[in-house]
Design a protein around this motif. Structure first.
Motif, PDB file in Angstrom:
ATOM      1  N   ARG A 175      20.187   3.684  77.353  1.00 42.31           N
ATOM      2  CA  ARG A 175      20.411   4.637  76.267  1.00 42.31           C
ATOM      3  C   ARG A 175      21.558   4.223  75.348  1.00 42.31           C
ATOM      4  N   SER A 176      22.492   3.468  75.895  1.00 42.08           N
ATOM      5  CA  SER A 176      23.689   3.128  75.127  1.00 42.08           C
ATOM      6  C   SER A 176      23.631   1.696  74.599  1.00 42.08           C
ATOM      7  N   GLY A 177      22.787   0.840  75.250  1.00 36.56           N
ATOM      8  CA  GLY A 177      22.630  -0.544  74.785  1.00 36.56           C
ATOM      9  C   GLY A 177      23.908  -1.341  74.917  1.00 36.56           C
ATOM     10  N   PRO A 178      24.498  -1.744  73.779  1.00 31.84           N
ATOM     11  CA  PRO A 178      25.664  -2.630  73.842  1.00 31.84           C
ATOM     12  C   PRO A 178      26.984  -1.943  74.205  1.00 31.84           C
ATOM     13  N   GLY A 179      26.966  -0.773  74.823  1.00 32.47           N
ATOM     14  CA  GLY A 179      28.197  -0.144  75.322  1.00 32.47           C
ATOM     15  C   GLY A 179      29.226   0.062  74.219  1.00 32.47           C
ATOM     16  N   VAL A 180      30.469  -0.308  74.517  1.00 30.48           N
ATOM     17  CA  VAL A 180      31.537  -0.054  73.551  1.00 30.48           C
ATOM     18  C   VAL A 180      31.308  -0.822  72.240  1.00 30.48           C
ATOM     19  N   ALA A 181      30.597  -1.947  72.319  1.00 25.99           N
ATOM     20  CA  ALA A 181      30.336  -2.711  71.085  1.00 25.99           C
ATOM     21  C   ALA A 181      29.431  -1.913  70.143  1.00 25.99           C
ATOM     22  N   GLY A 182      28.437  -1.229  70.702  1.00 25.27           N
ATOM     23  CA  GLY A 182      27.525  -0.430  69.878  1.00 25.27           C
ATOM     24  C   GLY A 182      28.142   0.895  69.473  1.00 25.27           C
ATOM     25  N   ASP A 183      29.077   1.371  70.293  1.00 24.10           N
ATOM     26  CA  ASP A 183      29.689   2.670  70.004  1.00 24.10           C
ATOM     27  C   ASP A 183      30.817   2.508  68.974  1.00 24.10           C
ATOM     28  N   LEU A 184      31.805   1.661  69.285  1.00 22.48           N
ATOM     29  CA  LEU A 184      32.967   1.518  68.397  1.00 22.48           C
ATOM     30  C   LEU A 184      32.904   0.241  67.561  1.00 22.48           C
ATOM     31  N   GLY A 185      32.455  -0.859  68.180  1.00 24.90           N
ATOM     32  CA  GLY A 185      32.464  -2.143  67.479  1.00 24.90           C
ATOM     33  C   GLY A 185      31.637  -2.115  66.210  1.00 24.90           C
ATOM     34  N   ILE A 186      30.516  -1.452  66.259  1.00 27.10           N
ATOM     35  CA  ILE A 186      29.607  -1.470  65.101  1.00 27.10           C
ATOM     36  C   ILE A 186      30.249  -0.822  63.868  1.00 27.10           C
ATOM     37  N   HIS A 187      31.159   0.123  64.110  1.00 24.27           N
ATOM     38  CA  HIS A 187      31.882   0.733  62.985  1.00 24.27           C
ATOM     39  C   HIS A 187      32.707  -0.331  62.245  1.00 24.27           C
ATOM     40  N   LYS A 188      33.403  -1.168  63.031  1.00 21.53           N
ATOM     41  CA  LYS A 188      34.305  -2.143  62.401  1.00 21.53           C
ATOM     42  C   LYS A 188      33.526  -3.308  61.793  1.00 21.53           C
ATOM     43  N   VAL A 189      32.387  -3.647  62.397  1.00 23.30           N
ATOM     44  CA  VAL A 189      31.555  -4.696  61.791  1.00 23.30           C
ATOM     45  C   VAL A 189      31.086  -4.217  60.415  1.00 23.30           C
ATOM     46  N   ASP A 190      30.604  -2.993  60.354  1.00 23.09           N
ATOM     47  CA  ASP A 190      30.172  -2.466  59.052  1.00 23.09           C
ATOM     48  C   ASP A 190      31.357  -2.417  58.087  1.00 23.09           C
ATOM     49  N   LEU A 191      32.513  -1.990  58.592  1.00 21.89           N
ATOM     50  CA  LEU A 191      33.695  -1.904  57.721  1.00 21.89           C
ATOM     51  C   LEU A 191      34.069  -3.286  57.164  1.00 21.89           C
ATOM     52  N   LEU A 192      34.055  -4.301  58.023  1.00 19.99           N
ATOM     53  CA  LEU A 192      34.404  -5.656  57.557  1.00 19.99           C
ATOM     54  C   LEU A 192      33.415  -6.129  56.499  1.00 19.99           C
ATOM     55  N   HIS A 193      32.130  -5.892  56.741  1.00 20.94           N
ATOM     56  CA  HIS A 193      31.131  -6.280  55.736  1.00 20.94           C
ATOM     57  C   HIS A 193      31.439  -5.610  54.398  1.00 20.94           C
ATOM     58  N   TYR A 194      31.808  -4.346  54.478  1.00 14.94           N
ATOM     59  CA  TYR A 194      32.063  -3.559  53.269  1.00 14.94           C
ATOM     60  C   TYR A 194      33.357  -4.004  52.580  1.00 14.94           C
ATOM     61  N   LEU A 195      34.448  -4.085  53.356  1.00 12.07           N
ATOM     62  CA  LEU A 195      35.747  -4.424  52.745  1.00 12.07           C
ATOM     63  C   LEU A 195      35.743  -5.828  52.161  1.00 12.07           C
ATOM     64  N   LEU A 196      35.136  -6.757  52.883  1.00 13.85           N
ATOM     65  CA  LEU A 196      35.220  -8.171  52.483  1.00 13.85           C
ATOM     66  C   LEU A 196      34.078  -8.575  51.558  1.00 13.85           C
ATOM     67  N   ASP A 197      33.098  -7.694  51.388  1.00  9.61           N
ATOM     68  CA  ASP A 197      31.900  -8.031  50.621  1.00  9.61           C
ATOM     69  C   ASP A 197      31.347  -9.370  51.129  1.00  9.61           C
ATOM     70  N   ASP A 198      31.081  -9.407  52.391  1.00  8.46           N
ATOM     71  CA  ASP A 198      30.775 -10.647  53.091  1.00  8.46           C
ATOM     72  C   ASP A 198      29.978 -10.250  54.338  1.00  8.46           C
ATOM     73  N   GLU A 199      29.485 -11.243  55.060  1.00 12.47           N
ATOM     74  CA  GLU A 199      28.754 -10.936  56.299  1.00 12.47           C
ATOM     75  C   GLU A 199      29.258 -11.811  57.424  1.00 12.47           C
ATOM     76  N   ILE A 200      29.360 -11.274  58.614  1.00 10.85           N
ATOM     77  CA  ILE A 200      29.761 -12.070  59.770  1.00 10.85           C
ATOM     78  C   ILE A 200      28.584 -12.964  60.153  1.00 10.85           C
ATOM     79  N   GLU A 201      28.880 -14.255  60.286  1.00 10.33           N
ATOM     80  CA  GLU A 201      27.779 -15.206  60.488  1.00 10.33           C
ATOM     81  C   GLU A 201      27.814 -15.914  61.844  1.00 10.33           C
ATOM     82  N   HIS A 202      29.043 -16.175  62.357  1.00 10.01           N
ATOM     83  CA  HIS A 202      29.158 -16.866  63.654  1.00 10.01           C
ATOM     84  C   HIS A 202      30.058 -16.038  64.558  1.00 10.01           C
TER      85      HIS A 202
END
Ligand SMILES: NC(=O)c1ccc[n+]([C@@H]2O[C@H](COP(=O)([O-])OP(=O)(O)OC[C@H]3O[C@@H](n4cnc5c(N)ncnc54)[C@H](O)[C@@H]3O)[C@@H](O)[C@H]2O)c1
Length: 349
Positions: A175-202
């Motif tokens: 039900r939770s899948g990637p645990g803390v990465a899906g719960d909290l990490g995904i917020h910061k990944v989206d934030l980085l994409h937004y702030l940097l106008d860029d995408e995480i690639e590696h």
């Protein structure tokens, strides 16, 4: 006549954000609550006003309901959000959009087919400090972004979720899948994409279930901590730590290092954003504290979603944005599980 909203799932996020923010929105005049645990729907209807239905189809087949918030747990989003869109509703889906790329794609496809609005609740974009940071980065007054570090950690979802116990679905892989990465990490990944106008690639990462146990006192099935190294398409380098074991105080901070100075976001109790220039000048912005589990303020998400419907403009967080953040999170988990560097393919727009 105002907008009638249906909410699926009447747990903590509905109680603390969706219901109060719809109630406060001047264009919404009725909320209908549904939860498979009917007492939870009754409780929220009593708290915020509104009515209760006993099946999801009663919500989705009601032509007077224009808007759906999907606040069910992660494994159900693709079922409810896709169906709601195909039934002609605008949908605000909670994050993560889904647990798999296939399920996320179902929601994105349903949006395209229906032409209705789909927004995903990556609410970090909306905070005043993040908005101000975005403005400063975009203006290039500090030059280009070179590196970054971000953290999101609190004491764990067993204190947050409605059932307040270690039997929480957040600790269950299915039900939770990637645990803390899906719960909290995904917020910061989206934030980085937004702030940097860029995408995480590696990405590369280490993860572990270091401290949390389930109701049988066994280590949980998903990670409670993960630390990552990240490289973006534009070549920026960064680190990220996500944790459910920061006991005592939440950490929601990000630092962006640029050619001519540093941006520190949510690093201090005294100010929410600090700019430190190459010459040592410090500018402190007193904006608004970010929502914490213990301090909920208006996230601005509901108002922005309703506005995108009324003004007919694209929502600030689209289905593709959410799909892109999920791809990175699944890549991070794969990297940690295989001890490799994983390359993330860009989401086809
Ligand atoms: N945007 C944010 O900052 C944020 C914060 C916390 C949670 N969330 C997300 O919100 C969603 C809900 O989380 P929560 O913290 O409210 O969880 P919760 O456990 O407190 O509540 C979930 C509720 O949904 C109901 N539910 C689950 N599956 C259902 C189904 N198939 N049919 C009917 N009802 C169902 C449960 O009975 C429960 O009442 C999750 O996707 C979570 O990741 C987002």
């Amino acid at each position: 006549m105002g907008i009638k909203v249906g909410i699926i799932g009447c747990g903590s996020i509905t109680k603390l954000r969706h219901a109060p923010e719809y109630k406060a929105n001047p264009f919404v005049d009725e909320i209908v609550f549904y939860d498979r645990n009917p007492e939870r729907a009754e409780t929220l209807a009593a708290m915020f006003g509104g009515s209760v239905v006993h099946s999801v189809d009663e919500l989705l087949e009601d032509p007077s309901i224009e808007v759906i918030s999907d606040c069910s747990s992660n494994e159900s989003h693709h079922i409810f959000s896709a169906k709601a869109l195909l039934n002609g509703k605008h949908v605000l889906c909670e994050k993560p959009i889904s647990l798999t790329l296939e399920h996320a794609q179902e929601i994105v496809d349903a949006q395209k087919q229906s032409g209705k609005k789909l927004m995903v609740d990556h609410n970090q974009r909306f905070t005043r400090a993040h908005q101000k940071a975005k403005e400063i980065i975009k203006s290039e007054e500090l030059g280009k972004v070179l590196t970054f570090q971000t953290t999101f950690g609190h004491s764990g979802p067993e204190q947050w979720g409605v059932n307040k116990s270690n039997s929480t679905w957040f600790f269950q892989k299915e039900r939770s899948g990637p645990g803390v990465a899906g719960d909290l990490g995904i917020h910061k990944v989206d934030l980085l994409h937004y702030l940097l106008d860029d995408e995480i690639e590696h990405v590369s990462a280490f993860q572990g279930a270091l401290d949390k146990v389930n109701e049988h006192n066994e280590p949980i099935e998903v990670c409670d901590n993960i630390v990552c190294s990240l490289k973006t398409k534009k070549g920026r380098l960064g680190t990220a730590s996500f944790s459910w074991t920061y006991y005592g105080e939440e950490d929601n901070s990000t630092i962006i290092y640029c050619q001519k100075g540093i941006l520190k976001i949510y690093h201090s109790d005294q100010h929410q954003l600090e700019v430190i220039t190459k010459d040592g000048e410090r500018v402190q912005y007193h904006l608004e504290n970010i929502q914490t589990n213990n301090n909920q303020t208006n996230s601005g998400v509901i108002d922005a979603f309703i506005d995108s419907i009324l003004q007919d403009h694209p929502p600030l967080v689209t289905g593709n944005d959410a799909l892109s953040a999920l791809k990175v999170i699944l890549g991070i988990i794969e990297a940690a599980e295989t001890n490799t560097v994983v390359t993330i393919e860009s989401v086809n727009l």
